[in-house]
Design a protein around this motif. Structure first.
Motif, PDB file in Angstrom:
ATOM      1  N   ARG A 280       0.768  -1.076  -0.071  1.00  0.00           N
ATOM      2  CA  ARG A 280       0.127   0.119   0.028  1.00  0.00           C
ATOM      3  C   ARG A 280       0.877   1.391   0.112  1.00  0.00           C
ATOM      4  NH1 ARG A 280      -4.014  -0.249   4.795  1.00  0.00           N
ATOM      5  NH2 ARG A 280      -5.326   1.208   3.509  1.00  0.00           N
ATOM      6  N   PRO A 281       0.304   2.488  -0.301  1.00  0.00           N
ATOM      7  CA  PRO A 281       1.031   3.559  -0.299  1.00  0.00           C
ATOM      8  C   PRO A 281       1.570   3.763   0.980  1.00  0.00           C
ATOM      9  CG  PRO A 281      -0.817   3.739  -1.642  1.00  0.00           C
ATOM     10  CD  PRO A 281      -0.968   2.635  -0.873  1.00  0.00           C
ATOM     11  N   GLY A 282       2.989   4.283   1.148  1.00  0.00           N
ATOM     12  CA  GLY A 282       3.492   4.610   2.432  1.00  0.00           C
ATOM     13  C   GLY A 282       3.966   3.185   3.021  1.00  0.00           C
ATOM     14  N   ASP A 283       3.853   2.076   2.446  1.00  0.00           N
ATOM     15  CA  ASP A 283       4.669   1.011   3.365  1.00  0.00           C
ATOM     16  C   ASP A 283       5.985   0.869   3.025  1.00  0.00           C
ATOM     17  OD1 ASP A 283       2.472  -0.167   4.002  1.00  0.00           O
ATOM     18  OD2 ASP A 283       2.061  -1.635   2.576  1.00  0.00           O
ATOM     19  N   VAL A 284       6.872   0.756   3.959  1.00  0.00           N
ATOM     20  CA  VAL A 284       8.066   0.368   4.262  1.00  0.00           C
ATOM     21  C   VAL A 284       8.448  -1.039   3.812  1.00  0.00           C
ATOM     22  CG1 VAL A 284      10.338   0.268   5.367  1.00  0.00           C
ATOM     23  CG2 VAL A 284       8.775   2.198   5.411  1.00  0.00           C
ATOM     24  N   LEU A 285       9.184  -1.492   2.948  1.00  0.00           N
ATOM     25  CA  LEU A 285       9.313  -2.883   2.800  1.00  0.00           C
ATOM     26  C   LEU A 285      10.845  -3.298   2.520  1.00  0.00           C
ATOM     27  CD1 LEU A 285       8.594  -3.945  -0.977  1.00  0.00           C
ATOM     28  CD2 LEU A 285       7.955  -1.661  -0.103  1.00  0.00           C
ATOM     29  N   TYR A 286      11.232  -4.504   2.862  1.00  0.00           N
ATOM     30  CA  TYR A 286      12.578  -4.704   2.567  1.00  0.00           C
ATOM     31  C   TYR A 286      12.791  -6.348   1.717  1.00  0.00           C
ATOM     32  CZ  TYR A 286      11.961  -6.696   7.354  1.00  0.00           C
ATOM     33  OH  TYR A 286      11.727  -7.247   8.452  1.00  0.00           O
ATOM     34  N   MET A 287      13.701  -6.453   1.319  1.00  0.00           N
ATOM     35  CA  MET A 287      13.996  -7.727   0.489  1.00  0.00           C
ATOM     36  C   MET A 287      15.654  -8.381   0.901  1.00  0.00           C
ATOM     37  SD  MET A 287      14.511  -7.931  -3.474  1.00  0.00           S
ATOM     38  CE  MET A 287      15.427  -9.306  -4.218  1.00  0.00           C
ATOM     39  N   ASP A 288      15.560  -9.529   0.934  1.00  0.00           N
ATOM     40  CA  ASP A 288      16.862 -10.225   1.028  1.00  0.00           C
ATOM     41  C   ASP A 288      16.967 -11.246   0.285  1.00  0.00           C
ATOM     42  OD1 ASP A 288      19.025 -11.582   2.149  1.00  0.00           O
ATOM     43  OD2 ASP A 288      18.169 -12.258   4.037  1.00  0.00           O
ATOM     44  N   THR A 289      18.220 -11.002  -0.607  1.00  0.00           N
ATOM     45  CA  THR A 289      18.549 -11.938  -1.560  1.00  0.00           C
ATOM     46  C   THR A 289      19.436 -13.261  -1.187  1.00  0.00           C
ATOM     47  OG1 THR A 289      20.670 -10.887  -2.133  1.00  0.00           O
ATOM     48  CG2 THR A 289      18.580 -10.060  -3.247  1.00  0.00           C
ATOM     49  N   TYR A 290      19.349 -13.494   0.316  1.00  0.00           N
ATOM     50  CA  TYR A 290      20.044 -14.520   0.603  1.00  0.00           C
ATOM     51  C   TYR A 290      20.002 -16.030  -0.088  1.00  0.00           C
ATOM     52  CZ  TYR A 290      16.305 -17.192   3.040  1.00  0.00           C
ATOM     53  OH  TYR A 290      15.124 -17.773   3.296  1.00  0.00           O
ATOM     54  N   ASN A 291      21.074 -16.807  -0.271  1.00  0.00           N
ATOM     55  CA  ASN A 291      21.084 -18.219  -1.047  1.00  0.00           C
ATOM     56  C   ASN A 291      21.038 -17.987  -2.552  1.00  0.00           C
ATOM     57  OD1 ASN A 291      21.612 -19.955   0.772  1.00  0.00           O
ATOM     58  ND2 ASN A 291      19.929 -20.531   1.426  1.00  0.00           N
ATOM     59  N   THR A 292      21.304 -16.702  -3.010  1.00  0.00           N
ATOM     60  CA  THR A 292      21.319 -16.544  -4.273  1.00  0.00           C
ATOM     61  C   THR A 292      22.795 -16.845  -4.756  1.00  0.00           C
ATOM     62  OG1 THR A 292      19.453 -14.848  -4.488  1.00  0.00           O
ATOM     63  CG2 THR A 292      21.205 -15.112  -6.354  1.00  0.00           C
ATOM     64  N   ALA A 293      23.057 -17.945  -5.620  1.00  0.00           N
ATOM     65  CA  ALA A 293      24.220 -18.281  -5.825  1.00  0.00           C
ATOM     66  C   ALA A 293      24.865 -18.056  -7.581  1.00  0.00           C
ATOM     67  CB  ALA A 293      24.429 -19.888  -5.376  1.00  0.00           C
TER      68      ALA A 293
END
Length: 445
Positions: A280-293
């Motif tokens: 939704r507008p205003g949401d903070v989000l984060y992403m982890d790329t872990y175990n990409t090899a």
């Protein structure tokens, strides 16, 4: 013909040879294939380095051989792998490295060895795996398990004798009581030190392993960019996760049970998973790329975004997490200890009372650093729960690890940041390049 002057013939450039520069940045083109006009990753040198490191550990620990059932130790010593349904220690395949040999023996599952023998000429032998060790043996039923276990152990004993090390200690990296008992019945001395020996071998990376990690980090940067371009009101966490996966595979990477996107109030405390939650507008989000090899070498990197403008509270929390992260990164160099780094982070119970943290054991994976290579967790682990206690562990040149911090407010938002770094003599190389100075605010339109 016009005479050439003596001064011209004395030109020092006639004898000049360009030096090999260990830190030459142009050597890192971040391609995902080999070419004939750049060295890029020298796979043969990497294989020889890894086998040499394993032999060094066997000699240091006075071992006759290391028997590996763990898939990532197996990849390190043999430079072979199967699809990741065989991981982490299935018993479908295994390998053994006798200290008297220059390369290991691969015991490959079923008919796959037909290909492995042709494709991996550096191996001492390729044999048929007596499938029955590890977890796969326990689903065969008692009689089948007993039969295969005995065949497995006899096969290993025969090869220990052929290598002349049957009187020496056999170190295993997966401690299976049934296998241990059978080896002991056959007169073999067994030690659980195989896992420790392999972790020690894998601790310091050579230039080619570092190139693999840099390329993996570059692919991680591309995943973050693809997700940033897709963030908008109405997109789901799971959709963003799918976009990240596609980007990784398009660039020649593989993902081993990793990568997630999480957002809004669900992001604090960190659940380390995604759902079909709608952004939704205003949401903070984060992403982890872990175990990409890339070539087996893993990433573990976080970045934080907002859908539209982030709140001032979120920016303040992000600034705090960023300071924690870079206060630690800025002191890293060879010789700095794990204690010195852990001391840069605040007490978990002090800063996270609002989520009921009363012990550092509740902060595992929060403000910490972990070695990274063929697996997500390798030496060193840096964490207040263990690193403030003696003995201090000094960092060494060409250790590689991921270092991460986070913060948030329950019911509102969470922020998370992580970099992949290489330790140098005088400082640190940050291998991840996607912007980190502030929350990336993605316009709503």
């Amino acid at each position: 013909m016009t005479p050439v002057s003596k001064a011209a013939l004395d030109d020092p450039s006639l004898k000049f040879e360009w030096p090999v520069l260990e830190e030459y940045e142009g050597r890192v083109p971040f391609g995902t294939q080999s070419v004939d006009w750049e060295e890029r990753i020298n796979m043969d040198r990497m294989r020889r380095y890894r086998m040499g490191r394993v032999k060094q550990q066997m000699e240091r620990m006075k071992l006759g051989a290391i028997l590996s059932i763990n898939e990532w130790n197996m990849r390190y010593m043999t430079s072979t792998w199967n699809a990741y349904w065989t991981t982490p220690a299935s018993g479908l395949r295994y390998s053994m490295f006798p200290v008297t040999k220059e390369s290991p023996i691969l015991y490959e599952q079923g008919e796959i060895g037909y290909h492995a023998r042709q494709m991996a000429p550096w191996l001492h032998k390729v044999k048929v795996a007596m499938t029955g060790a590890g977890w796969i043996g326990r689903v065969m039923g008692p009689a089948g398990h007993e039969q295969q276990l005995k065949k497995f152990c006899q096969q290993i004993v025969d090869d220990l004798k052929e290598a002349g090390v049957e009187k020496e200690t056999l170190a295993v990296d997966v401690w299976d009581p049934g296998i241990v008992a059978e080896f002991q019945r056959l007169g073999i001395k067994v030690s659980p030190d195989g896992a420790a020996a392999m972790l020690e071998a894998r601790r310091i990376k050579n230039r080619d392993e570092i190139e693999c990690l840099r390329t993996a980090a570059t692919i991680s940067d591309a995943m973050f960019g693809a997700v940033a371009r897709a963030i908008r009101p109405g997109v789901k966490e799971s959709e963003l996760c799918g976009i990240a996966h596609k980007t990784a595979y398009d660039l020649g990477a593989r993902i081993y049970s990793g990568v997630f996107v999480t957002s809004g109030p669900f992001a604090w405390p960190n659940p380390r998973d995604e759902s079909d939650r709608i952004i939704r507008p205003g949401d903070v989000l984060y992403m982890d790329t872990y175990n990409t090899a890339y070539m087996g070498y893993k990433t573990c990197v976080y970045r934080t975004y907002s859908c539209g403008k982030a709140s001032q509270e979120a920016k303040d929390d992000y600034k705090l997490a960023l300071d924690w992260l870079y206060d630690a990164i800025n002191i890293i160099r060879a010789g700095v200890t794990t204690r010195e780094i852990a001391e840069k982070w605040p007490s978990g119970p002090e800063v996270w009372k609002d989520i009921h943290v009363i012990s550092e054991d509740q902060t595992a994976g929060s403000n910490w650093a972990h070695g990274i290579g063929l697996t997500l967790y390798e030496p060193p682990i840096i964490w207040r729960a263990v690193s403030l206690n003696p003995p201090d562990i000094p960092l060494e040149e060409n250790m590689t690890f991921a270092i991460e911090t986070q913060h948030g407010r329950p019911g509102k938002h969470g922020v998370r940041i992580e970099e992949m770094v290489r330790v140098t003599k005088s400082g640190v190389e940050v291998m991840t390049k996607f912007p980190v100075d502030e929350i990336l605010e993605v316009p709503l339109v």
